[in-house]
Write a protein that holds these residues in place. Structure first.
Motif, mmCIF file in Angstrom:
data_model
loop_
_atom_site.group_PDB
_atom_site.id
_atom_site.type_symbol
_atom_site.label_atom_id
_atom_site.label_comp_id
_atom_site.label_asym_id
_atom_site.label_seq_id
_atom_site.Cartn_x
_atom_site.Cartn_y
_atom_site.Cartn_z
ATOM 1 N N PHE A 1 0.827 -1.208 0.000
ATOM 2 C CA PHE A 1 0.000 0.000 0.000
ATOM 3 C C PHE A 1 0.862 1.260 0.000
ATOM 4 N N ASP A 2 1.866 1.248 -0.870
ATOM 5 C CA ASP A 2 2.741 2.401 -1.019
ATOM 6 C C ASP A 2 2.123 3.306 -2.087
ATOM 7 N N LEU A 3 1.963 4.565 -1.809
ATOM 8 C CA LEU A 3 1.250 5.511 -2.684
ATOM 9 C C LEU A 3 -0.163 5.000 -2.970
ATOM 10 N N ILE A 4 -1.029 5.209 -2.027
ATOM 11 C CA ILE A 4 -2.404 4.725 -2.110
ATOM 12 C C ILE A 4 -3.084 5.329 -3.339
ATOM 13 N N HIS A 5 -3.781 4.469 -4.095
ATOM 14 C CA HIS A 5 -4.472 4.914 -5.311
ATOM 15 C C HIS A 5 -5.848 4.261 -5.406
ATOM 16 N N LYS A 6 -6.573 4.616 -6.442
ATOM 17 C CA LYS A 6 -7.946 4.146 -6.643
ATOM 18 C C LYS A 6 -8.048 2.617 -6.605
ATOM 19 N N GLY A 7 -7.079 1.934 -7.161
ATOM 20 C CA GLY A 7 -7.100 0.469 -7.164
ATOM 21 C C GLY A 7 -7.092 -0.107 -5.758
ATOM 22 N N HIS A 8 -6.311 0.502 -4.867
ATOM 23 C CA HIS A 8 -6.264 0.050 -3.480
ATOM 24 C C HIS A 8 -7.628 0.230 -2.808
ATOM 25 N N VAL A 9 -8.195 1.407 -2.958
ATOM 26 C CA VAL A 9 -9.469 1.715 -2.311
ATOM 27 C C VAL A 9 -10.568 0.798 -2.854
ATOM 28 N N TYR A 10 -10.562 0.560 -4.147
ATOM 29 C CA TYR A 10 -11.541 -0.337 -4.765
ATOM 30 C C TYR A 10 -11.420 -1.744 -4.172
ATOM 31 N N LEU A 11 -10.200 -2.246 -4.069
ATOM 32 C CA LEU A 11 -9.968 -3.584 -3.509
ATOM 33 C C LEU A 11 -10.521 -3.668 -2.086
ATOM 34 N N LEU A 12 -10.222 -2.680 -1.267
ATOM 35 C CA LEU A 12 -10.678 -2.698 0.125
ATOM 36 C C LEU A 12 -12.197 -2.610 0.222
ATOM 37 N N LYS A 13 -12.791 -1.790 -0.594
ATOM 38 C CA LYS A 13 -14.260 -1.641 -0.608
ATOM 39 C C LYS A 13 -14.929 -2.964 -0.972
ATOM 40 N N GLU A 14 -14.407 -3.612 -2.011
ATOM 41 C CA GLU A 14 -14.976 -4.892 -2.451
ATOM 42 C C GLU A 14 -14.724 -6.000 -1.428
ATOM 43 N N ALA A 15 -13.554 -5.982 -0.811
ATOM 44 C CA ALA A 15 -13.223 -6.991 0.195
ATOM 45 C C ALA A 15 -14.192 -6.910 1.378
ATOM 46 N N LYS A 16 -14.488 -5.720 1.828
ATOM 47 C CA LYS A 16 -15.371 -5.519 2.982
ATOM 48 C C LYS A 16 -16.746 -6.137 2.755
#
Length: 154
Positions: free
Chosen positions: A29-44
């Motif tokens: 999670f170095d340089l947080i970007h849209k892909g990271h947030v999308y992954l976390l949202k879907e994982a939840k």
């Protein structure tokens, strides 16, 4: 909430006792970007509690090289902890989260679409424990490496 390895073991046991489902994912999670947030949202969406394992600075250097991470572990954990849906954040020093996965024993192990199931560390353990491995489709053109290249070229 950012917690220690010891604390996440205790928390995981309590969550399991309550009959709730644990979702686990991990990364630098170095340089947080849209892909990271999308992954976390879907994982939840997969369970009740989302635990995110984050590679420590020492671990990132081993994996990515001496110039990484760009953001230090305190910054990366703070950012991930403040993303809606993330319940717990825990750092790990190892190059892979295998030991952490075994300590947490998640019901769902989640990775991004740039992985194949056979490449996912801990997948065999999670499946043998009755859990599921879920690959969230990868958002094209959203990666830390691409973001670094874009910054260099501007």
């Amino acid at each position: 909430m950012i917690v220690s390895r010891e604390k996440i073991r205790e928390i995981s046991k309590e969550i399991k006792k309550e009959g709730k489902k644990i979702v686990f994912t991990n990364g630098c999670f170095d340089l947080i970007h849209k892909g990271h947030v999308y992954l976390l949202k879907e994982a939840k969406k997969l369970g009740d509690v989302l635990i995110v394992g984050i590679n420590s600075d020492k671990s990132v250097k081993k994996i990515k090289g001496e110039k990484r991470p760009i953001l230090k572990e305190e910054e990366r954990t703070f950012i991930i902890d403040n993303i809606k849906g993330v319940d717990y954040v825990v750092l790990f020093d190892e190059e892979t989260p295998e030991k952490l996965i075994k300590e947490i024993c998640p019901d769902f192990l989640v990775k991004g679409g740039d992985y194949k199931e056979e490449e996912i560390v801990g997948a065999d353990f999670v499946k043998k424990s009755g859990g599921k491995v879920v690959i969230i489709p990868y958002l094209k053109n959203f990666s830390t490496t691409k973001l670094i290249e874009r910054i260099k070229n501007e």
